[in-house]
Design an enzyme around this catalytic site. Structure first.
Site, PDB file in Angstrom:
ATOM      1  N   GLU A   1     -10.057  -1.244   5.307  1.00 52.34           N
ATOM      2  CA  GLU A   1     -10.333  -0.659   6.525  1.00 52.34           C
ATOM      3  C   GLU A   1     -11.991  -2.189   6.435  1.00 52.34           C
ATOM      4  O   GLU A   1     -12.328  -2.521   5.393  1.00 52.34           O
ATOM      5  CB  GLU A   1     -10.956   0.716   6.661  1.00 52.34           C
ATOM      6  CG  GLU A   1      -9.798   1.509   6.397  1.00 52.34           C
ATOM      7  CD  GLU A   1      -8.889   1.609   7.711  1.00 52.34           C
ATOM      8  OE1 GLU A   1      -9.021   0.299   8.834  1.00 52.34           O
ATOM      9  OE2 GLU A   1      -8.203   2.567   7.586  1.00 52.34           O
TER      10      GLU A   1
ATOM     11  N   HIS B   1      -8.455  -4.698  10.240  1.00 48.13           N
ATOM     12  CA  HIS B   1      -7.816  -4.418   8.708  1.00 48.13           C
ATOM     13  C   HIS B   1      -6.726  -4.869   8.104  1.00 48.13           C
ATOM     14  O   HIS B   1      -5.475  -5.104   9.207  1.00 48.13           O
ATOM     15  CB  HIS B   1      -8.095  -3.118   8.587  1.00 48.13           C
ATOM     16  CG  HIS B   1      -6.380  -1.900   8.869  1.00 48.13           C
ATOM     17  ND1 HIS B   1      -6.725  -1.058  10.339  1.00 48.13           N
ATOM     18  CD2 HIS B   1      -5.873  -2.245   8.383  1.00 48.13           C
ATOM     19  CE1 HIS B   1      -5.215  -0.330  10.089  1.00 48.13           C
ATOM     20  NE2 HIS B   1      -4.490  -1.295   9.509  1.00 48.13           N
TER      21      HIS B   1
ATOM     22  N   ASP C   1       0.993  -1.083  -0.305  1.00 41.94           N
ATOM     23  CA  ASP C   1      -0.270  -0.110  -0.059  1.00 41.94           C
ATOM     24  C   ASP C   1       0.782   1.599  -0.291  1.00 41.94           C
ATOM     25  O   ASP C   1       2.213   0.761   0.405  1.00 41.94           O
ATOM     26  CB  ASP C   1      -1.056   0.117   1.666  1.00 41.94           C
ATOM     27  CG  ASP C   1      -0.586  -1.283   2.350  1.00 41.94           C
ATOM     28  OD1 ASP C   1       1.017  -0.030   2.585  1.00 41.94           O
ATOM     29  OD2 ASP C   1      -0.660  -1.207   3.645  1.00 41.94           O
TER      30      ASP C   1
ATOM     31  N   ASP D   1      -8.569  -2.761  14.220  1.00 45.07           N
ATOM     32  CA  ASP D   1      -9.626  -2.960  13.848  1.00 45.07           C
ATOM     33  C   ASP D   1     -10.181  -4.432  12.861  1.00 45.07           C
ATOM     34  O   ASP D   1     -11.206  -4.381  11.952  1.00 45.07           O
ATOM     35  CB  ASP D   1     -10.377  -2.054  13.605  1.00 45.07           C
ATOM     36  CG  ASP D   1      -9.683  -1.598  12.216  1.00 45.07           C
ATOM     37  OD1 ASP D   1      -8.157  -2.216  11.704  1.00 45.07           O
ATOM     38  OD2 ASP D   1      -9.786  -0.489  11.629  1.00 45.07           O
TER      39      ASP D   1
END
Length: 261
Positions: free
Chosen positions: A143, A138, A67, A136
């Site tokens: 996300e 991801h 990324d 979370d």
């Protein structure tokens, strides 16, 4: 999905580095997908040590970025291009020609996403993709509620992710970009081997949901359950909420030594 529980982060880094070394012995020009952040550093340190000791030849290895921030110039010290060059490419003794990544400063970012997805396929696909996991759930910058079929694309970061990443920007969340290019979950799942490393109690719930929960877009990492060769390496703290921890320890302790990860 194979779950390997290790005492600490360095032990996890060593196991994964040996897996990468074994891959490079079989396929010297393997394309390695790398993640950034603090979690995978023990992997890169252990692999670099093996290369410098002559235990493995990485001179033909290729490195692919997972990324990239949108809007940071390529030379910015916290761009992921700069980070990967600093933490992986240069320590392994590779040149920039061995590296590929998306262009986060392109005028047409959407076209850059499509181009990177195509470039990965034209390179023969990722042989082994290293992943971290967010609190979370991801992976990459996919996300919660990202499509499980998503391709490389632009994503808007959650506030929690920007808070988590502010430590790389002198603790100033205002310096953290709002947007990123990330390989999509569908793109990530095309790698031949996925290896996720998680350490610390803060990742325990996300790990439990990834490994033992349902496959659900709200926990993007749970998509690893759909992959034929996914390995999750966790330290004791990150494993603390796994209901099947005893089973995972038993299976790893009794697997054939030649099998590796």
């Amino acid at each position: 999905m194979e779950v390997v529980i290790v005492p600490d982060a360095p032990a996890g880094g060593e196991i994964i580095a040996e897996g990468i070394a074994a891959l490079l012995r079989r396929k010297p020009d393997a394309l390695l997908g790398v993640a950034t952040g603090s979690t995978p550093l023990p992997i890169y340190d252990a692999l670099t040590a093996k290369v410098r000791a002559g235990a493995v030849d990485a001179s033909r290895a290729r490195i692919a970025q997972l990324d990239e921030y949108v809007g940071l110039p390529a030379g910015h010290p916290e761009s992921y291009r700069s980070t990967v060059l600093r933490q992986v490419v240069e320590p392994l003794g590779l040149g920039e020609g061995a590296f590929m990544g998306p262009d986060g400063s392109a005028d047409d970012v959407q076209a850059a996403c499509v181009a990177y997805d195509r470039a990965l396929a034209e390179a023969g696909g990722v042989d082994l993709q290293i992943l971290g996991i967010g609190t979370d759930g991801h992976i990459g910058f996919n996300e919660p509620c990202s499509s499980l079929a998503s391709r490389t694309r632009i994503k808007t970061l959650t506030e929690q992710t920007r808070v988590d990443n502010a430590r790389f920007f002198d603790g100033d969340i205002q310096q953290v970009p709002h947007h990123v290019i990330t390989q999509g979950i569908g793109t990530i799942l095309e790698a031949r081997h996925l290896v996720l490393l998680a350490t610390g109690e803060g990742k325990a719930e996300a790990v439990a949901q990834t490994v033992e929960g349902p496959v659900a877009a709200v926990v993007p990492a749970s998509a690893l359950q759909l992959h034929p060769h996914a390995t999750v390496v966790v330290d004791e703290a990150a494993a603390s909420r796994l209901k099947l921890a005893g089973y995972f320890r038993h299976t790893y302790a009794n697997k054939p030594a030649w099998q590796g990860i």
